[in-house]
Design an enzyme around this catalytic site. Structure first.
Site, mmCIF file in Angstrom:
data_model
loop_
_atom_site.group_PDB
_atom_site.id
_atom_site.type_symbol
_atom_site.label_atom_id
_atom_site.label_comp_id
_atom_site.label_asym_id
_atom_site.label_seq_id
_atom_site.Cartn_x
_atom_site.Cartn_y
_atom_site.Cartn_z
ATOM 1 N N GLY A 105 -13.378 -3.877 0.476
ATOM 2 C CA GLY A 105 -14.805 -3.180 1.047
ATOM 3 C C GLY A 105 -15.435 -1.990 -0.103
ATOM 4 O O GLY A 105 -16.457 -1.881 -0.402
ATOM 5 N N LYS A 117 -20.507 -15.433 2.446
ATOM 6 C CA LYS A 117 -21.820 -15.093 2.889
ATOM 7 C C LYS A 117 -22.480 -14.507 1.791
ATOM 8 O O LYS A 117 -21.943 -13.743 1.168
ATOM 9 C CB LYS A 117 -21.999 -14.055 4.050
ATOM 10 C CG LYS A 117 -21.285 -14.381 5.540
ATOM 11 C CD LYS A 117 -21.126 -13.554 6.458
ATOM 12 C CE LYS A 117 -21.160 -13.998 7.864
ATOM 13 N NZ LYS A 117 -20.776 -13.016 8.813
ATOM 14 N N ARG A 121 0.976 -0.994 -0.040
ATOM 15 C CA ARG A 121 0.197 0.072 0.195
ATOM 16 C C ARG A 121 0.740 1.169 0.046
ATOM 17 O O ARG A 121 0.388 2.324 -0.483
ATOM 18 C CB ARG A 121 -1.113 0.081 1.201
ATOM 19 C CG ARG A 121 -2.150 -0.844 0.966
ATOM 20 C CD ARG A 121 -3.051 -0.954 2.195
ATOM 21 N NE ARG A 121 -4.049 -1.969 1.931
ATOM 22 C CZ ARG A 121 -5.084 -2.248 2.714
ATOM 23 N NH1 ARG A 121 -4.829 -1.870 4.089
ATOM 24 N NH2 ARG A 121 -6.142 -3.063 2.511
ATOM 25 N N GLY A 126 -9.215 -7.623 -1.345
ATOM 26 C CA GLY A 126 -9.547 -8.639 -0.309
ATOM 27 C C GLY A 126 -9.027 -9.918 -0.621
ATOM 28 O O GLY A 126 -8.089 -9.841 -1.160
#
Length: 398
Positions: A378, A202, A41, A355
């Site tokens: 996200g 999920k 990053r 992710g």
């Protein structure tokens, strides 16, 4: 949302003080030694930073790290980032001892063109996550221009990601510009066929994404733990597999909606199961919906691998978010590996949505074969849902 935003190249930066929001939320060694375990990053911020310095700007960089919740926590200090950034830039990066306190204000006031100052962790301030106008105004008072380059944080309306744009002209850096062009382009005007691969545990966390992609994709592929909710909804036996019982009706609605819209919705046809959730579990492969009691589905099976890999062969654009199985365990990583390999061999525009899927692609050595790997898990998910991203909406339109 308008993705056509002004960038650092559309404004005059020479001689100006620039507040640059970076994503320096890097992983640190657990032993408190202050060692950064992955500087990806920090490296991602270099093109924008170097451009600003070459153009003669004075750069005041800021970022959050972790979740200190408004308290000063020395283990979440950005001091190690300043050290690493100095090494990568080949010039001194000064460090402020606070965010908008006396030290930061004095150092920002004295900053000269070509110099870099890094403020302390923005989340040491209670007002950061509340998007407190007083904090945003104090941050803005140090500079004449705001540049947002922290894509991993643009889905949050925080003082340093969105609030400061109320007090300063705001443009994007090169990192956000690329995310907007590549992901925004794939959603607004994709090269077809558009294939979306969605994994992860999920259904509930991917609802908005599936719903939005049903409007634009040609094929949607479902893998990972959420596939078992679909299987159970269709009357399949799923043993001890992950299942969100409350979302079964929703899963069936999605299947019906796909059929009605003429979107191919591919679900696993076979499953690799384990007798426990562990790396050393006993394994067997069964047809989807035929998982025996006491066993749980932990990866897609070989027939599903073939089905999914064939589906991406002739794609124009592929968006992938979420692994196909528990890829941390070698016995259940084959599905994720096969999909990564298939993507590396296609001529399609390949977009990896941050992710776990980004981690998998890096780990397997296919990162350089992908068109784009998003820097925000996200944020890229909410982007694909079609949600407005506050840290992008606040930037000036072209």
């Amino acid at each position: 949302m308008n993705y056509n935003k002004k960038t650092v190249k559309d404004v005059e930066v020479t001689g100006k003080k620039v507040l640059l929001r970076c994503d320096f939320n890097v992983p640190m060694a657990k032993d408190g030694s202050g060692v950064i375990t992955d500087d990806k990053r920090i490296r991602a911020a270099l093109p924008t930073l170097q451009y600003l310095l070459e153009q003669g700007a004075a750069v005041i960089a800021c970022s959050h790290m972790g979740k200190p919740k408004g308290e000063v926590k020395p283990e979440l200090s950005l001091k190690p980032v300043a050290v690493r950034l100095s090494e990568l830039l080949g010039r001194e990066v000064m460090m402020a001892n606070d965010v908008v306190g006396e030290d930061a204000m004095a150092k920002a006031a004295a900053l000269q063109p070509g110099q870099v100052l890094l403020l302390e962790n923005t989340r040491f301030e209670k007002g950061e996550t509340k998007n407190d106008p007083a904090l945003a105004k104090a941050l803005a008072s140090m500079a004449q221009l705001y540049v947002s380059d922290a894509f991993g944080a643009v889905h949050r309306a925080h003082a340093s990601t969105a609030g400061v744009a109320d007090y300063l002209p705001a443009v994007s850096g090169f990192l956000i510009q690329k995310e907007l062009e590549v992901i925004g382009g794939a959603l607004a005007n994709p090269k077809r066929p558009l294939v979306a691969i969605l994994g992860g545990s999920k259904v509930s966390s991917k609802i908005g994404v599936i719903n939005n992609l049903l409007e634009i994709a040609d094929t949607i592929i479902i893998g990972g733990g959420m596939a078992y909710t679909f299987s159970a909804a269709q009357g399949g036996k799923i043993g001890n597999s992950l299942c969100e019982a409350d979302w079964q009706d929703y899963a069936n609605e999605m299947v019906a909606k796909a059929a009605q819209k003429g979107v191919k919705l591919l679900l696993p046809v076979d499953t690799v199961c384990g007798d426990k959730f562990a790396a050393d579990a006993n394994t067997m492969t069964v047809n989807a919906g035929e998982i025996p009691d006491g066993w749980e589905g932990l990866d897609i099976g070989p027939k599903t691998v073939e089905l999914y890999c064939n589906a991406v062969k002739d794609a124009g654009t592929v968006i992938w978010n979420g692994p196909m199985g528990v890829f941390e365990f070698p016995a259940f990583a084959k599905g994720t590996e096969a999909v990564a390999q298939a993507l590396s061999q296609t001529d399609a525009i390949t977009i990896i949505g941050g992710g776990d899927s980004a981690a998998a692609v890096q780990q397997l050595g296919y990162a350089d074969k992908m068109t784009h790997i998003s820097t925000g898990g996200g944020a890229s998910l909410e982007f694909m849902e079609g949600k407005e991203l506050p840290g992008v909406a606040c930037l000036l339109d072209k």
